[in-house]
Motif scaffolding. Structure first.
Motif, short mmCIF file in Angstrom:
data_model
loop_
_atom_site.label_atom_id
_atom_site.label_comp_id
_atom_site.label_asym_id
_atom_site.label_seq_id
_atom_site.Cartn_x
_atom_site.Cartn_y
_atom_site.Cartn_z
N UNK A 219 0.76 -1.12 0.05
CA UNK A 219 0.07 -0.05 0.14
C UNK A 219 1.06 1.27 -0.10
N UNK A 220 0.34 2.45 -0.68
CA UNK A 220 0.96 3.68 -0.32
C UNK A 220 -0.10 4.31 0.51
N UNK A 221 0.69 5.51 1.10
CA UNK A 221 -0.27 6.31 1.95
C UNK A 221 0.07 7.63 1.39
N UNK A 222 -1.15 8.36 1.52
CA UNK A 222 -1.17 9.91 1.10
C UNK A 222 -1.55 10.64 2.37
N UNK A 223 -0.55 11.62 2.63
CA UNK A 223 -0.96 12.43 3.83
C UNK A 223 -1.10 13.71 3.48
N UNK A 224 -2.55 14.14 3.38
CA UNK A 224 -2.62 15.52 3.03
C UNK A 224 -2.99 16.54 3.83
N UNK B 274 1.24 15.87 0.85
CA UNK B 274 0.42 16.62 -0.07
C UNK B 274 0.10 17.91 0.82
N UNK B 275 0.50 19.20 0.28
CA UNK B 275 0.12 20.19 1.04
C UNK B 275 -0.81 21.32 0.24
N UNK B 276 -2.05 21.43 0.75
CA UNK B 276 -3.03 22.22 0.11
C UNK B 276 -2.65 23.64 1.05
N UNK B 277 -2.20 24.67 0.14
CA UNK B 277 -1.94 25.95 0.78
C UNK B 277 -2.52 27.03 0.35
N UNK B 278 -2.93 28.07 0.99
CA UNK B 278 -3.42 29.33 0.77
C UNK B 278 -2.84 30.32 1.86
N UNK B 279 -2.22 31.63 1.07
CA UNK B 279 -1.88 32.75 1.88
C UNK B 279 -1.85 33.79 1.22
#
Length: 351
Positions: A78-83, A126-131
């Motif tokens: 398995x592969x894990x996705x850490x968002x 995975x980083x979802x970013x807003x600034x």
């Protein structure tokens, strides 16, 4: 009928919308396919994607960071996705370090749950970013380690080495993603995150997602999605009224969406009224507890502030007879009355 996304305690409107959307498999798959390297996308068996339980973000940071863990089959394992979704005005210089901590916590849990492991499964961060400025900090862990000069090359093999996959929504469009891979709801959500708090951009750019909004409304859970989107816009555009936010969405979707928008707005307003009544009851109960027992323990206060109106009515009715604050909040099915407790203790002694 699609399954409802998982429920969890939410700490911010950004967290609420992100979790509601991307805890649904089809939208999570779209986000990951849009953000990951093509070689990884091709290797993953997306039909096996599942949402994993648990959060690894420090409690003190949950108002700024929200995480979501997913996994899927890839090859023999398995592969894990850490968002993580990060929504704040400034860029956090050591965000890649925090991501590393959270990844280590996930690996620690996996080795604890599977003691026979001899290899660690891969984790894709995975980083979802807003600034206000967009992402300006390092993406690679090795770039934040202060090793300079001739010794750096010799030190690098001894320094953790990984890089964030970045989804930067600061500029109005999600950067570093393949937009065609996103579902319609995924596109709308990332756009809503990108205009958060900017009323002028919300009104000026709403037409950009009109086609995606139409597709969202045609889906089986379109009304629920519309309500989630409206709830987010109301929470993050506080200068606009609930009806004004609804009118902006309605303008983008056209007359045939009017009934859906009105229905969603009515539900939001009803929930707001119920929430207002519940907050008033909670404050009254806290004052009564403090008057009778003194300082209210933090855990008791937290339960009261999180309770619904019906529960608060039940707890308030106990305030005069309950011997402790904890008894006020006792479960109805398990809480013995004060008069019955001595008999229960006598039976226990006889056994």
């Amino acid at each position: 009928m699609p399954k409802s996304p998982r429920k969890r305690a939410l700490t911010s409107p950004h967290d609420a919308l992100f979790q509601w959307t991307f805890s649904q498999r089809e939208h999570a798959i779209g986000l990951l396919k849009a953000a990951l390297p093509p070689e990884v996308v091709a290797a993953v068996r997306w039909s096996t994607l599942r949402i994993e339980k648990g959060s690894f973000v420090d409690r003190a940071l949950r108002s700024r960071h929200s995480d979501l863990v997913l996994s899927a089959r890839m090859g023999a394992g398995r592969i894990y996705f850490y968002a993580i979704i990060e929504h704040q005005r400034d860029v956090e210089a050591l965000m890649v370090f925090r991501m590393g901590l959270y990844m280590m916590r996930l690996w620690e849990r996996l080795t604890r749950d599977q003691p026979g492991l001899t290899e660690l499964p891969p984790i894709m961060p995975v980083l979802v970013h807003h600034s206000d400025t967009g992402w300006t900090a390092a993406r690679a862990f090795q770039d934040i380690v202060a090793a300079r000069g001739p010794a750096r090359a010799a030190l690098l093999p001894h320094i953790p080495c990984f890089e964030l996959r970045l989804v930067d929504v600061s500029g109005g469009r999600a950067g570093d993603v393949v937009e065609e891979a996103l579902t319609a709801l995924g596109k709308v959500v990332l756009w809503c995150l990108s205009v958060s708090g900017d009323d002028a951009r919300l009104e000026r750019e709403i037409g950009r997602i009109a086609a995606a909004l139409d597709e969202v409304l045609q889906a089986p859970n379109g009304l629920a999605a519309l309500e989630a989107l409206l709830r987010y816009l109301v929470a993050t555009h506080e200068r606009l009224s609930v009806r004004k936010s609804g009118g902006i969405l309605e303008k983008a979707t056209g007359p045939r969406a009017q009934e859906a928008v009105v229905t969603a707005l009515d539900e939001i307003e009803r929930r707001g009224e119920r929430r207002g009544r519940a907050q008033g009851r909670a404050q009254t109960l806290l004052e009564l507890l403090a008057a009778r027992f003194g300082e209210v323990p933090a855990e008791v206060s937290a339960r009261i502030l999180a309770a619904n109106e019906a529960t608060l009515v039940t707890w308030t009715s106990r305030i005069l007879t309950a011997p402790t604050p904890e008894d006020v909040l006792g479960d109805d099915g398990q809480r013995a009355s004060p008069a019955r407790r001595p008999a229960a203790r006598k039976r226990a002694r006889r056994t």
